[in-house]
Design a protein around this motif. Structure first.
Motif, mmCIF file in Angstrom:
data_model
loop_
_atom_site.group_PDB
_atom_site.id
_atom_site.type_symbol
_atom_site.label_atom_id
_atom_site.label_comp_id
_atom_site.label_asym_id
_atom_site.label_seq_id
_atom_site.Cartn_x
_atom_site.Cartn_y
_atom_site.Cartn_z
ATOM 1 N N TRP A 268 0.812 -1.210 0.000
ATOM 2 C CA TRP A 268 0.000 0.000 0.000
ATOM 3 C C TRP A 268 0.850 1.267 0.000
ATOM 4 C CZ3 TRP A 268 -0.441 4.016 3.432
ATOM 5 C CH2 TRP A 268 0.110 3.853 4.689
ATOM 6 N N LYS A 269 1.974 1.298 0.705
ATOM 7 C CA LYS A 269 2.828 2.499 0.715
ATOM 8 C C LYS A 269 3.453 2.770 -0.651
ATOM 9 C CE LYS A 269 3.966 2.489 5.615
ATOM 10 N NZ LYS A 269 5.029 2.340 6.604
ATOM 11 N N PRO A 270 4.090 1.774 -1.309
ATOM 12 C CA PRO A 270 4.655 2.076 -2.622
ATOM 13 C C PRO A 270 3.600 2.431 -3.665
ATOM 14 C CG PRO A 270 5.189 -0.183 -1.983
ATOM 15 C CD PRO A 270 4.487 0.449 -0.849
ATOM 16 N N LEU A 271 2.424 1.809 -3.577
ATOM 17 C CA LEU A 271 1.379 2.138 -4.547
ATOM 18 C C LEU A 271 0.796 3.522 -4.298
ATOM 19 C CD1 LEU A 271 -0.434 -1.286 -4.941
ATOM 20 C CD2 LEU A 271 1.261 -0.227 -6.434
ATOM 21 N N ALA A 272 0.664 3.914 -3.033
ATOM 22 C CA ALA A 272 0.205 5.271 -2.726
ATOM 23 C C ALA A 272 1.241 6.300 -3.181
ATOM 24 C CB ALA A 272 -0.068 5.409 -1.234
ATOM 25 N N LEU A 273 2.513 6.000 -2.966
ATOM 26 C CA LEU A 273 3.571 6.898 -3.420
ATOM 27 C C LEU A 273 3.594 6.993 -4.940
ATOM 28 C CD1 LEU A 273 5.993 8.700 -2.788
ATOM 29 C CD2 LEU A 273 7.419 6.639 -2.830
ATOM 30 N N ALA A 274 3.379 5.884 -5.630
ATOM 31 C CA ALA A 274 3.338 5.910 -7.096
ATOM 32 C C ALA A 274 2.179 6.771 -7.590
ATOM 33 C CB ALA A 274 3.219 4.492 -7.649
ATOM 34 N N GLY A 275 1.021 6.656 -6.953
ATOM 35 C CA GLY A 275 -0.122 7.485 -7.334
ATOM 36 C C GLY A 275 0.132 8.960 -7.081
ATOM 37 N N ALA A 276 0.713 9.277 -5.921
ATOM 38 C CA ALA A 276 1.021 10.673 -5.599
ATOM 39 C C ALA A 276 2.086 11.232 -6.539
ATOM 40 C CB ALA A 276 1.467 10.784 -4.149
ATOM 41 N N THR A 277 3.077 10.420 -6.879
ATOM 42 C CA THR A 277 4.126 10.862 -7.803
ATOM 43 C C THR A 277 3.545 11.126 -9.182
ATOM 44 O OG1 THR A 277 5.784 9.599 -6.585
ATOM 45 C CG2 THR A 277 6.345 10.226 -8.830
ATOM 46 N N GLY A 278 2.698 10.239 -9.657
ATOM 47 C CA GLY A 278 2.059 10.441 -10.954
ATOM 48 C C GLY A 278 1.179 11.685 -10.977
ATOM 49 N N ALA A 279 0.440 11.896 -9.884
ATOM 50 C CA ALA A 279 -0.419 13.078 -9.812
ATOM 51 C C ALA A 279 0.408 14.361 -9.765
ATOM 52 C CB ALA A 279 -1.322 12.985 -8.584
ATOM 53 N N ALA A 280 1.469 14.368 -8.964
ATOM 54 C CA ALA A 280 2.317 15.559 -8.869
ATOM 55 C C ALA A 280 3.026 15.841 -10.196
ATOM 56 C CB ALA A 280 3.331 15.395 -7.742
ATOM 57 N N ALA A 281 3.529 14.792 -10.833
ATOM 58 C CA ALA A 281 4.206 14.978 -12.120
ATOM 59 C C ALA A 281 3.218 15.465 -13.180
ATOM 60 C CB ALA A 281 4.869 13.677 -12.562
ATOM 61 N N GLY A 282 2.026 14.915 -13.188
ATOM 62 C CA GLY A 282 1.006 15.368 -14.138
ATOM 63 C C GLY A 282 0.631 16.819 -13.921
ATOM 64 N N TYR A 283 0.482 17.210 -12.650
ATOM 65 C CA TYR A 283 0.157 18.611 -12.353
ATOM 66 C C TYR A 283 1.292 19.527 -12.786
ATOM 67 C CZ TYR A 283 -1.054 22.802 -9.803
ATOM 68 O OH TYR A 283 -1.353 24.112 -9.475
ATOM 69 N N ALA A 284 2.547 19.135 -12.471
ATOM 70 C CA ALA A 284 3.697 19.976 -12.847
ATOM 71 C C ALA A 284 3.821 20.082 -14.363
ATOM 72 C CB ALA A 284 4.973 19.400 -12.236
ATOM 73 N N LEU A 285 3.615 18.984 -15.077
ATOM 74 C CA LEU A 285 3.696 19.036 -16.543
ATOM 75 C C LEU A 285 2.583 19.903 -17.121
ATOM 76 C CD1 LEU A 285 4.641 15.358 -17.426
ATOM 77 C CD2 LEU A 285 6.081 17.390 -17.644
ATOM 78 N N GLY A 286 1.397 19.805 -16.563
ATOM 79 C CA GLY A 286 0.294 20.644 -17.022
ATOM 80 C C GLY A 286 0.546 22.114 -16.742
ATOM 81 N N TRP A 287 1.088 22.410 -15.576
ATOM 82 C CA TRP A 287 1.371 23.801 -15.215
ATOM 83 C C TRP A 287 2.487 24.371 -16.086
ATOM 84 C CZ3 TRP A 287 5.216 26.802 -12.819
ATOM 85 C CH2 TRP A 287 4.776 28.045 -12.347
ATOM 86 N N LEU A 288 3.514 23.554 -16.345
ATOM 87 C CA LEU A 288 4.630 24.026 -17.189
ATOM 88 C C LEU A 288 4.229 24.121 -18.660
ATOM 89 C CD1 LEU A 288 7.615 22.074 -15.616
ATOM 90 C CD2 LEU A 288 7.228 24.533 -15.528
ATOM 91 N N GLY A 289 3.171 23.492 -19.063
ATOM 92 C CA GLY A 289 2.726 23.535 -20.459
ATOM 93 C C GLY A 289 1.782 24.683 -20.766
ATOM 94 N N ARG A 290 1.473 25.528 -19.782
ATOM 95 C CA ARG A 290 0.579 26.664 -20.015
ATOM 96 C C ARG A 290 1.242 27.696 -20.911
ATOM 97 N NH1 ARG A 290 -1.144 29.315 -14.633
ATOM 98 N NH2 ARG A 290 1.093 29.638 -14.651
ATOM 99 N N ASP A 291 0.390 28.450 -21.581
ATOM 100 C CA ASP A 291 0.896 29.544 -22.428
ATOM 101 C C ASP A 291 1.158 30.800 -21.619
ATOM 102 O OD1 ASP A 291 0.704 27.953 -24.650
ATOM 103 O OD2 ASP A 291 -1.327 28.619 -25.155
#
Length: 189
Positions: A23-46
């Motif tokens: 449960w800990k590694p899977l929760a960390l994987a989900g949080a990492t994916g969410a944080a990376a997705g948010y950062a990529l979306g934020w950095l992709g703004r015009d």
């Protein structure tokens, strides 16, 4: 990952440790994916501020690399340890295997087990898992953590110990009387 069985030996039960350790590694994987997705979306703004917009083509791959490093370092090893872990009960021994690159295998003859104990926390009881503690005598204790269906597994071990020939439990002494021992009242002076 096969177990080498001796002549006439057979497997009673085999399985992996309980998946609660994931449960800990899977929760960390989900949080990492969410944080990376948010950062990529934020950095992709015009509408990024001046210098940040210039660095955006370099920061986006850096975010992906950082997310992959977190996944490879903190999420993948526990999943691989769980996936490669095995608990195997045969009619003669109990085997625990662990490891990916460095494999460890520990075997215990069923005849060497003096006592079995189960340790469970509240969450272990809810998940029907627990730690199987083997007393091997002379202060030697072996613990098998995260055993699924621990009560059922213990009953299988007790049943397998009960099926052992009595000679195996007494270091080869033949108590059937075939080995030339006279238990009928011989006086040893």
């Amino acid at each position: 990952m096969r177990v080498r069985l001796s002549q006439g030996e057979y497997i009673i039960a085999a399985g992996r440790p309980h998946a609660r350790s994931l449960w800990k590694p899977l929760a960390l994987a989900g949080a990492t994916g969410a944080a990376a997705g948010y950062a990529l979306g934020w950095l992709g703004r015009d509408t990024l501020p001046g210098q940040l917009a210039e660095w955006s083509p370099y920061l986006q791959p850096a975010v992906v690399v950082l997310a992959l490093l977190v996944l490879l370092r903190y999420c993948l090893p526990p999943v691989l340890r769980w996936f490669t872990g095995r608990i195997i009960l045969t009619d003669r021994r109990l085997v625990r295997r662990q490891g990916v690159l460095l494999r460890r295998e520990h075997e215990i003859a069923l005849a060497a087990i003096y006592q079995l104990e189960i340790r469970q926390t509240v969450t272990d009881r809810m998940q029907r898992s627990g730690t199987l503690v083997l007393d091997l005598g002379h202060g030697r204790i072996m613990q098998y953590p995260a055993v699924p269906e621990v009560h059922r597994f213990r009953s299988l071990v007790v049943s397998a110990i009960g099926q052992l020939p009595l000679t195996a439990m007494f270091d080869g002494v033949d108590i059937e009387g075939d080995g030339g021992y006279d238990y009928e009242g011989r006086d040893y002076d």
